[in-house]
Design an enzyme around this catalytic site. Structure first.
Site, PDB file in Angstrom:
ATOM      1  N   LYS A   1       0.867  -1.192   0.000  1.00 35.58           N
ATOM      2  CA  LYS A   1       0.000   0.000   0.000  1.00 35.58           C
ATOM      3  C   LYS A   1       0.892   1.227   0.000  1.00 35.58           C
ATOM      4  CE  LYS A   1      -4.452   0.945   0.254  1.00 35.58           C
ATOM      5  NZ  LYS A   1      -5.599   0.130  -0.146  1.00 35.58           N
TER       6      LYS A   1
ATOM      7  N   ASP B   1      -7.106   4.419  -4.267  1.00 34.50           N
ATOM      8  CA  ASP B   1      -7.738   4.275  -2.948  1.00 34.50           C
ATOM      9  C   ASP B   1      -8.336   5.655  -2.659  1.00 34.50           C
ATOM     10  OD1 ASP B   1      -7.804   2.216  -0.521  1.00 34.50           O
ATOM     11  OD2 ASP B   1      -7.466   4.166   0.379  1.00 34.50           O
TER      12      ASP B   1
HETATM   13  P1  NDP Z   1     -12.935   7.954  -2.478  1.00 35.26           P
HETATM   14  O1  NDP Z   1     -11.856   8.918  -2.296  1.00 35.26           O
HETATM   15  O2  NDP Z   1     -13.529   7.737  -3.816  1.00 35.26           O
HETATM   16  O3  NDP Z   1     -14.135   8.272  -1.477  1.00 35.26           O
HETATM   17  C1  NDP Z   1     -13.916   8.331  -0.109  1.00 35.26           C
HETATM   18  C2  NDP Z   1     -15.224   8.666   0.590  1.00 35.26           C
HETATM   19  O4  NDP Z   1     -15.053   8.502   1.993  1.00 35.26           O
HETATM   20  C3  NDP Z   1     -15.649  10.106   0.370  1.00 35.26           C
HETATM   21  O5  NDP Z   1     -17.039  10.182   0.452  1.00 35.26           O
HETATM   22  C4  NDP Z   1     -14.992  10.811   1.552  1.00 35.26           C
HETATM   23  O6  NDP Z   1     -15.602  12.032   1.879  1.00 35.26           O
HETATM   24  C5  NDP Z   1     -15.168   9.788   2.641  1.00 35.26           C
HETATM   25  N1  NDP Z   1     -14.095   9.933   3.633  1.00 35.26           N
HETATM   26  C6  NDP Z   1     -12.763   9.899   3.400  1.00 35.26           C
HETATM   27  N2  NDP Z   1     -12.067  10.098   4.518  1.00 35.26           N
HETATM   28  C7  NDP Z   1     -12.970  10.267   5.474  1.00 35.26           C
HETATM   29  C8  NDP Z   1     -12.880  10.509   6.850  1.00 35.26           C
HETATM   30  N3  NDP Z   1     -11.699  10.615   7.475  1.00 35.26           N
HETATM   31  N4  NDP Z   1     -14.054  10.595   7.542  1.00 35.26           N
HETATM   32  C9  NDP Z   1     -15.250  10.475   6.905  1.00 35.26           C
HETATM   33  N5  NDP Z   1     -15.393  10.242   5.595  1.00 35.26           N
HETATM   34  C10 NDP Z   1     -14.280  10.147   4.903  1.00 35.26           C
HETATM   35  O7  NDP Z   1     -12.373   6.563  -1.891  1.00 35.26           O
HETATM   36  P2  NDP Z   1     -12.890   5.076  -2.142  1.00 35.26           P
HETATM   37  O8  NDP Z   1     -14.351   5.049  -2.305  1.00 35.26           O
HETATM   38  O9  NDP Z   1     -12.020   4.484  -3.176  1.00 35.26           O
HETATM   39  O10 NDP Z   1     -12.479   4.388  -0.764  1.00 35.26           O
HETATM   40  C11 NDP Z   1     -13.386   4.302   0.336  1.00 35.26           C
HETATM   41  C12 NDP Z   1     -12.937   3.187   1.259  1.00 35.26           C
HETATM   42  O11 NDP Z   1     -12.921   1.945   0.544  1.00 35.26           O
HETATM   43  C13 NDP Z   1     -11.529   3.341   1.836  1.00 35.26           C
HETATM   44  O12 NDP Z   1     -11.509   2.773   3.133  1.00 35.26           O
HETATM   45  C14 NDP Z   1     -10.676   2.485   0.907  1.00 35.26           C
HETATM   46  O13 NDP Z   1      -9.493   2.046   1.536  1.00 35.26           O
HETATM   47  C15 NDP Z   1     -11.631   1.330   0.653  1.00 35.26           C
HETATM   48  N6  NDP Z   1     -11.407   0.529  -0.541  1.00 35.26           N
HETATM   49  C16 NDP Z   1     -11.302   1.101  -1.772  1.00 35.26           C
HETATM   50  C17 NDP Z   1     -11.109   0.314  -2.888  1.00 35.26           C
HETATM   51  C18 NDP Z   1     -11.084   0.879  -4.258  1.00 35.26           C
HETATM   52  O14 NDP Z   1     -10.984   0.093  -5.212  1.00 35.26           O
HETATM   53  N7  NDP Z   1     -11.170   2.182  -4.458  1.00 35.26           N
HETATM   54  C19 NDP Z   1     -10.969  -1.147  -2.767  1.00 35.26           C
HETATM   55  C20 NDP Z   1     -11.176  -1.656  -1.448  1.00 35.26           C
HETATM   56  C21 NDP Z   1     -11.367  -0.830  -0.381  1.00 35.26           C
HETATM   57  P3  NDP Z   1     -15.004  13.430   1.338  1.00 35.26           P
HETATM   58  O15 NDP Z   1     -15.442  13.507  -0.091  1.00 35.26           O
HETATM   59  O16 NDP Z   1     -15.606  14.448   2.213  1.00 35.26           O
HETATM   60  O17 NDP Z   1     -13.509  13.341   1.497  1.00 35.26           O
HETATM   61  O1  2IT Z   2      -7.985  -1.520  -0.587  1.00 33.86           O
HETATM   62  C1  2IT Z   2      -7.938  -1.968  -1.745  1.00 33.86           C
HETATM   63  O2  2IT Z   2      -8.095  -3.186  -1.956  1.00 33.86           O
HETATM   64  C2  2IT Z   2      -7.737  -1.049  -2.856  1.00 33.86           C
HETATM   65  N1  2IT Z   2      -7.644   0.155  -2.627  1.00 33.86           N
HETATM   66  C3  2IT Z   2      -7.615  -1.559  -4.253  1.00 33.86           C
HETATM   67  C4  2IT Z   2      -6.227  -2.064  -4.511  1.00 33.86           C
HETATM   68  C5  2IT Z   2      -5.915  -2.459  -5.930  1.00 33.86           C
HETATM   69  O3  2IT Z   2      -4.731  -2.757  -6.153  1.00 33.86           O
HETATM   70  O4  2IT Z   2      -6.789  -2.494  -6.794  1.00 33.86           O
END
Ligand code: NDP
Ligand code: 2IT
Length: 449
Positions: free
Chosen positions: A129, A169
């Site tokens: 990561k 992420d």
């Molecule tokens: P994005 O940046 O697209 O969206 C993040 C969302 O979470 C936004 O709505 C943001 O609000 C909110 N957020 C971020 N930080 C905080 C915080 N400290 N407190 C409250 N809300 C918060 O990210 P993703 O959707 O990609 O990721 C969301 C989660 O999913 C994370 O935990 C990530 O690690 C996990 N994840 C992502 C994957 C992926 O493929 N993208 C895969 C697996 C897991 P705001 O707009 O106000 O910042």
């Molecule tokens: O938390 C996760 O699994 C991710 N942010 C996606 C990682 C990836 O390599 O697609």
């Protein structure tokens, strides 16, 4: 943490003293160690050959300076990270997070979880990561581009299609991956799948944008199916409004659910008629604005400041899809009291250990992050496969593979839990299933003297 085995408790103590001030990392390690006592009883060689001590130490941790020029030509400096945690079963694989809260503890917790998640996908990917303590909010596209270029100038020395393959992420989506990949290609003079989450035009996989949210819903379908239920007619609360939350909403709604609440880091919206996803996408993806604008756009629903209140809304299914530790004991109690029956984690480690204990004792069906959100990285591995072949698969083909992978993750976790006399405990099943494959690979590779 409740680590009964003496040896594992000692290992955990050492994690805390050797890595002070890394509370998120301690939490992620503690959650895995809690599951491992019965495993080392059955497989004592894991203890004798120091597999667990080796697994909790990253193979390599890189921190670096990222300096860049803002639109006023002022010099800005951020700290970049890439933790290459474990490559026993494949190249390091895992996303990059750009958020002001990023520090070594957060990157290490995410990298550690990624080892087991990636193992669960059944595909040959190790765990890693990275990210930076960079705040993209309010910056221009050019500022984002210059930051990404400077970040990649250093990162490019450490990654590659067969070494380490980053992706998105929090704060890293299609725009950032484009700038990062453009710089990688410029610096290395090679066109390979060194990043995933690329746009389709230059080597991305269909379904990757949707994969984490869709995969989460496919996993929940298995949880529901085991109890003879489905998404149809269910009330769902989804925290966050980013990549994972948006596509979880899309799939859950397609399967007949009504999504009544979503959030961002400022607060949450509640719409009893069901949230209009297109409006959320317009506000968050197109305008890159705050979610409170929803109420003005649709002229209905409510906005509440502060994101934790979202868990007070009655629902059948809760899908935390924002960030770590966003769902605590108070929220868990509210969900249980209001009749919620299913919780599945789209975000990484969104439920605190206390919250998970409350779900367990209330008999809530709980899908842990490692298993439930593995669809994103699994589809990244499918993107790597297509890049290696220099070929692309159609949407239906990738989606069918994703569905099969999520089903297998569920079955594998559920079966291992049953095998160890812990039927229904998906936290235990996912930890142990993810652990065993990596541990066996490490045993096979021997120790270097
Ligand atoms: P994005 O940046 O697209 O969206 C993040 C969302 O979470 C936004 O709505 C943001 O609000 C909110 N957020 C971020 N930080 C905080 C915080 N400290 N407190 C409250 N809300 C918060 O990210 P993703 O959707 O990609 O990721 C969301 C989660 O999913 C994370 O935990 C990530 O690690 C996990 N994840 C992502 C994957 C992926 O493929 N993208 C895969 C697996 C897991 P705001 O707009 O106000 O910042
Ligand atoms: O938390 C996760 O699994 C991710 N942010 C996606 C990682 C990836 O390599 O697609």
């Amino acid at each position: 943490m409740n680590i009964k085995d003496q040896y594992l408790a000692k290992v955990f103590e050492k994690v805390i003293t050797r890595n002070p001030a890394e509370s998120e990392f301690h939490q992620a390690v503690g959650e895995v160690l809690e599951s491992l006592s019965p495993v080392i009883k059955r497989r004592p060689e894991m203890k004798e050959l120091g597999i667990i001590e080796r697994m909790i130490e990253p193979e390599r941790s890189i921190t670096f300076r990222v300096s860049w020029l803002d639109d006023k030509n002022r010099v800005r400096v951020n700290r970049g990270y890439r933790v290459q945690f474990n490559s026993a079963i494949g190249p390091y694989k895992g996303g990059l997070r750009f958020h002001p809260s990023v520090n070594l503890s957060i990157i290490k917790f995410l990298g550690f979880e990624q080892i087991f998640k990636n193992s669960l996908t059944g595909l040959p990917i190790g765990g890693g990561k990275g990210g930076a303590d960079f705040d993209p909010k309010g910056l221009s596209d050019y500022e984002i581009m210059r930051f990404c270029q400077s970040y990649m100038t250093e990162l490019s020395k450490h990654i590659g299609a067969d070494t380490d393959v980053p992706a998105g992420d929090i704060g890293v989506g299609s725009r950032e991956i484009g700038y990062l990949y453009g710089q990688y290609k410029r610096v290395k003079n090679e066109v390979t799948g060194a990043l995933t989450g690329k746009d389709y035009a230059y080597g991305g996989s269909l379904v990757r944008p949707e994969a984490t949210g869709y995969g989460l819903c496919y996993f929940v379908c298995e949880m529901l199916g085991a109890k003879g239920e489905s998404f149809d007619g269910k009330r769902v609360v989804i925290s966050g409004s980013g990549n994972v939350a948006i596509y979880a909403h899309e799939k859950a709604a397609e399967l007949g659910a009504k999504i009544v609440a979503m959030s961002d880091s400022g607060g949450y919206i509640y719409d009893e008629n069901g949230i209009d996803l297109e409006v959320v996408r317009y506000i968050k993806e197109k305008k890159r604005c705050r979610i409170f604008e929803y109420v003005n756009e649709v002229k209905r629903g409510e906005y509440h400041e502060g994101c934790r209140g979202i868990w007070q809304i009655p629902c059948d299914i809760a899908l935390p899809c924002a960030t770590q530790n966003e769902l605590d004991a108070v929220s868990a109690k509210a969900l249980v009291q209001n009749g919620c029956k299913y919780v599945a984690e789209g975000a990484n480690m969104p439920s605190t250990p206390d919250a998970i204990k409350i779900f367990e004792s209330a008999g809530i069906c709980f899908g842990p992050a490692k298993a439930a959100n593995a669809g994103g990285v699994a589809t990244s591995a499918l993107e790597m496969a297509q890049n290696s072949m220099r070929y692309t698969w159609g949407f239906e083909k990738v989606d069918a593979k994703l569905q099969e992978i999520m089903k297998n993750i569920y079955l594998n976790s559920a079966n291992i839990a049953e095998d160890y006399g812990r039927a229904g405990d998906l936290v235990f099943g996912a930890n142990v299933a993810g652990f065993l494959k990596v541990a066996d690979a490490m045993l096979a590779h021997g120790v270097s003297y």
